[in-house]
Scaffold this motif. Structure first.
Motif, PDB file in Angstrom:
ATOM      1  N   MET A   1      -6.825 -12.718  -8.612  1.00  0.00           N
ATOM      2  CA  MET A   1      -7.885 -12.633  -7.413  1.00  0.00           C
ATOM      3  C   MET A   1      -8.305 -14.248  -7.355  1.00  0.00           C
ATOM      4  SD  MET A   1     -11.405 -10.528  -7.358  1.00  0.00           S
ATOM      5  CE  MET A   1     -10.845  -9.569  -7.992  1.00  0.00           C
ATOM      6  N   ILE A   2      -8.262 -14.771  -5.972  1.00  0.00           N
ATOM      7  CA  ILE A   2      -8.427 -15.901  -5.504  1.00  0.00           C
ATOM      8  C   ILE A   2     -10.068 -16.080  -5.698  1.00  0.00           C
ATOM      9  CG2 ILE A   2      -8.673 -17.516  -3.670  1.00  0.00           C
ATOM     10  CD1 ILE A   2      -5.812 -16.513  -3.181  1.00  0.00           C
ATOM     11  N   GLN A   3     -10.831 -16.918  -6.184  1.00  0.00           N
ATOM     12  CA  GLN A   3     -12.359 -17.153  -6.158  1.00  0.00           C
ATOM     13  C   GLN A   3     -12.516 -17.820  -4.755  1.00  0.00           C
ATOM     14  OE1 GLN A   3     -13.768 -19.256  -9.614  1.00  0.00           O
ATOM     15  NE2 GLN A   3     -13.445 -17.495 -10.920  1.00  0.00           N
ATOM     16  N   ASN A   4     -13.495 -17.239  -4.155  1.00  0.00           N
ATOM     17  CA  ASN A   4     -14.087 -17.717  -3.015  1.00  0.00           C
ATOM     18  C   ASN A   4     -15.679 -18.153  -2.945  1.00  0.00           C
ATOM     19  OD1 ASN A   4     -15.221 -15.272  -2.948  1.00  0.00           O
ATOM     20  ND2 ASN A   4     -14.719 -14.634  -1.188  1.00  0.00           N
ATOM     21  N   LEU A   5     -16.088 -18.234  -3.961  1.00  0.00           N
ATOM     22  CA  LEU A   5     -17.418 -18.869  -4.345  1.00  0.00           C
ATOM     23  C   LEU A   5     -17.406 -20.106  -5.136  1.00  0.00           C
ATOM     24  CD1 LEU A   5     -19.174 -15.426  -5.581  1.00  0.00           C
ATOM     25  CD2 LEU A   5     -19.076 -16.479  -3.260  1.00  0.00           C
ATOM     26  N   SER A   6     -17.929 -20.985  -4.616  1.00  0.00           N
ATOM     27  CA  SER A   6     -18.111 -22.313  -5.207  1.00  0.00           C
ATOM     28  C   SER A   6     -19.139 -22.160  -6.650  1.00  0.00           C
ATOM     29  CB  SER A   6     -18.687 -23.328  -4.366  1.00  0.00           C
ATOM     30  OG  SER A   6     -20.021 -23.011  -4.102  1.00  0.00           O
ATOM     31  N   PRO A   7     -18.884 -23.024  -7.304  1.00  0.00           N
ATOM     32  CA  PRO A   7     -19.987 -23.166  -8.563  1.00  0.00           C
ATOM     33  C   PRO A   7     -21.384 -23.144  -8.056  1.00  0.00           C
ATOM     34  CG  PRO A   7     -18.024 -24.359  -9.188  1.00  0.00           C
ATOM     35  CD  PRO A   7     -18.012 -24.286  -7.661  1.00  0.00           C
ATOM     36  N   PHE A   8     -21.681 -24.023  -7.190  1.00  0.00           N
ATOM     37  CA  PHE A   8     -23.103 -23.930  -6.701  1.00  0.00           C
ATOM     38  C   PHE A   8     -23.321 -22.779  -6.143  1.00  0.00           C
ATOM     39  CE2 PHE A   8     -26.143 -24.888  -3.234  1.00  0.00           C
ATOM     40  CZ  PHE A   8     -27.141 -25.506  -3.985  1.00  0.00           C
ATOM     41  N   ASP A   9     -22.563 -21.809  -5.490  1.00  0.00           N
ATOM     42  CA  ASP A   9     -23.123 -20.793  -4.987  1.00  0.00           C
ATOM     43  C   ASP A   9     -23.380 -19.708  -5.945  1.00  0.00           C
ATOM     44  OD1 ASP A   9     -23.516 -18.674  -3.148  1.00  0.00           O
ATOM     45  OD2 ASP A   9     -21.396 -18.329  -2.488  1.00  0.00           O
ATOM     46  N   ARG A  10     -22.289 -19.649  -6.977  1.00  0.00           N
ATOM     47  CA  ARG A  10     -22.609 -18.650  -8.045  1.00  0.00           C
ATOM     48  C   ARG A  10     -23.852 -19.066  -8.943  1.00  0.00           C
ATOM     49  NH1 ARG A  10     -16.891 -19.016 -10.956  1.00  0.00           N
ATOM     50  NH2 ARG A  10     -17.650 -17.470 -12.276  1.00  0.00           N
ATOM     51  N   ASP A  11     -24.275 -20.367  -9.168  1.00  0.00           N
ATOM     52  CA  ASP A  11     -25.243 -20.655  -9.859  1.00  0.00           C
ATOM     53  C   ASP A  11     -26.632 -20.285  -8.913  1.00  0.00           C
ATOM     54  OD1 ASP A  11     -24.030 -21.921 -11.663  1.00  0.00           O
ATOM     55  OD2 ASP A  11     -24.221 -24.024 -11.025  1.00  0.00           O
ATOM     56  N   ILE A  12     -26.660 -20.421  -7.780  1.00  0.00           N
ATOM     57  CA  ILE A  12     -27.810 -19.789  -6.922  1.00  0.00           C
ATOM     58  C   ILE A  12     -28.053 -18.481  -7.100  1.00  0.00           C
ATOM     59  CG2 ILE A  12     -28.607 -19.805  -4.431  1.00  0.00           C
ATOM     60  CD1 ILE A  12     -28.776 -22.631  -5.700  1.00  0.00           C
ATOM     61  N   ARG A  13     -26.784 -17.670  -6.942  1.00  0.00           N
ATOM     62  CA  ARG A  13     -26.862 -16.156  -7.021  1.00  0.00           C
ATOM     63  C   ARG A  13     -27.572 -15.758  -8.352  1.00  0.00           C
ATOM     64  NH1 ARG A  13     -22.867 -12.818  -4.112  1.00  0.00           N
ATOM     65  NH2 ARG A  13     -22.201 -14.126  -2.309  1.00  0.00           N
ATOM     66  N   ILE A  14     -27.131 -16.428  -9.513  1.00  0.00           N
ATOM     67  CA  ILE A  14     -27.660 -16.124 -10.680  1.00  0.00           C
ATOM     68  C   ILE A  14     -29.104 -16.615 -10.999  1.00  0.00           C
ATOM     69  CG2 ILE A  14     -27.327 -16.431 -13.200  1.00  0.00           C
ATOM     70  CD1 ILE A  14     -25.289 -14.340 -11.910  1.00  0.00           C
ATOM     71  N   ALA A  15     -29.508 -17.714 -10.745  1.00  0.00           N
ATOM     72  CA  ALA A  15     -30.687 -18.492 -11.010  1.00  0.00           C
ATOM     73  C   ALA A  15     -31.886 -17.896  -9.779  1.00  0.00           C
ATOM     74  CB  ALA A  15     -30.625 -19.811 -10.971  1.00  0.00           C
ATOM     75  N   ILE A  16     -31.470 -17.716  -8.833  1.00  0.00           N
ATOM     76  CA  ILE A  16     -32.583 -17.631  -7.677  1.00  0.00           C
ATOM     77  C   ILE A  16     -32.413 -15.874  -7.120  1.00  0.00           C
ATOM     78  CG2 ILE A  16     -33.361 -17.976  -5.372  1.00  0.00           C
ATOM     79  CD1 ILE A  16     -32.331 -21.024  -6.195  1.00  0.00           C
ATOM     80  N   VAL A  17     -31.421 -15.704  -6.451  1.00  0.00           N
ATOM     81  CA  VAL A  17     -31.300 -14.283  -5.948  1.00  0.00           C
ATOM     82  C   VAL A  17     -31.388 -13.222  -6.818  1.00  0.00           C
ATOM     83  CG1 VAL A  17     -29.698 -12.935  -4.510  1.00  0.00           C
ATOM     84  CG2 VAL A  17     -29.675 -15.405  -4.066  1.00  0.00           C
ATOM     85  N   VAL A  18     -30.617 -13.034  -7.977  1.00  0.00           N
ATOM     86  CA  VAL A  18     -30.896 -11.917  -8.873  1.00  0.00           C
ATOM     87  C   VAL A  18     -32.423 -11.819  -9.496  1.00  0.00           C
ATOM     88  CG1 VAL A  18     -30.240 -10.801 -11.043  1.00  0.00           C
ATOM     89  CG2 VAL A  18     -28.433 -11.923  -9.630  1.00  0.00           C
ATOM     90  N   PRO A  19     -32.953 -12.743  -9.780  1.00  0.00           N
ATOM     91  CA  PRO A  19     -34.546 -12.541 -10.437  1.00  0.00           C
ATOM     92  C   PRO A  19     -35.220 -12.268  -9.320  1.00  0.00           C
ATOM     93  CG  PRO A  19     -33.585 -14.756 -11.292  1.00  0.00           C
ATOM     94  CD  PRO A  19     -32.373 -14.028 -10.289  1.00  0.00           C
TER      95      PRO A  19
END
Length: 64
Positions: A1-19
């Motif tokens: 599977m090809i990744q389409n999320l940048s490391p920055f996007d992944r960090d934002i999702r985990i650190a801000i959106v999920v909480p």
């Protein structure tokens, strides 16, 4: 599977959106319809962040 999320996007999702979504779920009541929907959104966002692939982002990029 090809990744389409940048490391920055992944960090934002985990650190801000999920909480934030988890706080909404708890504030709405964990057993309410909004609370259950918010838990499901948080799980989807966390799963896509860990996998590095978001089918919804692919869909949106295909429309542009």
């Amino acid at each position: 599977m090809i990744q389409n999320l940048s490391p920055f996007d992944r960090d934002i999702r985990i650190a801000i959106v999920v909480p934030i979504v988890l706080l909404v779920a708890i504030a709405a009541g964990p057993l309410s319809a909004i609370g259950i929907a918010a838990f499901m959104v948080a799980a989807e966002v966390a799963a896509t962040a860990f996998a590095g692939y978001s089918p919804f982002k692919d869909l949106l990029q295909g429309l542009a």
